[in-house]
Design an enzyme around this catalytic site. Structure first.
Site, PDB file in Angstrom:
ATOM      1  CG  HIS A  22     -26.569  24.750 -18.980  1.00  0.00           C
ATOM      2  ND1 HIS A  22     -27.319  24.401 -19.333  1.00  0.00           N
ATOM      3  CD2 HIS A  22     -25.862  24.895 -17.915  1.00  0.00           C
ATOM      4  CE1 HIS A  22     -27.903  25.984 -17.895  1.00  0.00           C
ATOM      5  NE2 HIS A  22     -27.620  24.720 -17.316  1.00  0.00           N
TER       6      HIS A  22
ATOM      7  NE  ARG B 218     -58.170   1.604 -25.887  1.00  0.00           N
ATOM      8  CZ  ARG B 218     -57.526   0.533 -25.882  1.00  0.00           C
ATOM      9  NH1 ARG B 218     -56.725  -0.369 -27.588  1.00  0.00           N
ATOM     10  NH2 ARG B 218     -55.991   0.338 -25.576  1.00  0.00           N
TER      11      ARG B 218
ATOM     12  CG  HIS C 110     -51.742   4.073 -25.021  1.00  0.00           C
ATOM     13  ND1 HIS C 110     -52.739   3.641 -23.738  1.00  0.00           N
ATOM     14  CD2 HIS C 110     -51.302   2.946 -25.556  1.00  0.00           C
ATOM     15  CE1 HIS C 110     -52.573   2.311 -23.920  1.00  0.00           C
ATOM     16  NE2 HIS C 110     -51.776   1.960 -24.831  1.00  0.00           N
TER      17      HIS C 110
END
Length: 228
Positions: free
Chosen positions: A80, A203, A169
């Site tokens: 809500h 990475r 990321h």
């Protein structure tokens, strides 16, 4: 009435009615075009459909959604406290070409955010939706609940920078928002940035893999201890 299959169409809204507007860009080169009942065709779209021999078929919105590939679907839900924000963001998602799976709530009536978060997260985890959007009062509880579902990386975002970071990321697949913490324009900026930002890979992938390893380790731990 004409029919067009699986196309994502812009939306015209009045105070009480929502109609799809079919333009030339929505007309496929061949096959069938599925549209919701009451869709409005521009004259050029209707002429192009006739020229290409496109069959136009009216289907309920839910039926059209079932025809769309999962990578074009986004699950959305709110309690809500996030209902008004959810309703504001739905036409934004429409305009961006997403097919919505709205799990509720459908009125501003008290609801438990874990139930909504679980419903959205489950659709994403099962591959029935590519991404998920959750809105509650602060966005915190929905994020906590959604992240209990294996495979979910829910991120509470509050500005463009956090939205961009969570996708690039952290490869977030569920966005949570605070309906009482952001203005509608701020939430829309966050949403658009989040959807427009791709995962960076490289990475970052190794770190996502480590998150998954933690998740799997505790799933195994829970299974072993439940039998003890």
């Amino acid at each position: 009435m004409a029919q067009i299959a699986g196309a994502q169409l812009p939306v015209v809204r009045s105070s009480s009615l929502m109609r799809r507007v079919v333009t030339m860009e929505d007309v496929p080169r061949e096959g069938v075009l599925h549209v919701p009942p009451g869709s409005i065709f521009t004259p050029s779209a209707r002429d192009l459909a006739a020229e290409r021999g496109i069959q136009i078929v009216e289907l309920a919105s839910e039926e059209i959604a079932r025809l769309v590939q999962p990578d074009k679907k986004i699950a959305i839900g709110s309690d809500h406290g996030g209902f008004q924000m959810k309703e504001h963001l739905k036409p934004v998602l429409d305009d961006l070409g997403w097919t919505l799976i709205d799990v509720g709530v459908f009125e501003e009536k008290a609801a438990d955010y874990p139930d909504i978060a679980h419903a959205v997260a489950k659709l994403v985890a099962q591959g029935k939706a590519a991404l998920g959007i959750l809105v509650d009062g602060a966005g915190i509880g929905s994020s906590m609940a959604a992240n209990k579902v294996p495979g979910i990386r829910a991120a509470l975002c509050y500005d463009r920078a956090s939205a961009r970071n969570s996708r690039e990321h952290n490869h977030a697949n569920v966005l949570t928002l605070g309906g009482r913490m952001l203005t509608e324009s701020q939430a829309e900026d966050v949403l658009r940035t989040w959807l427009a930002t791709p995962f960076g890979g490289g990475r970052h992938q190794g770190r996502i893999d480590k998150i998954t390893e933690i998740e799997r380790a505790y799933s195994t731990w829970n299974a072993q201890n439940s039998k003890a």
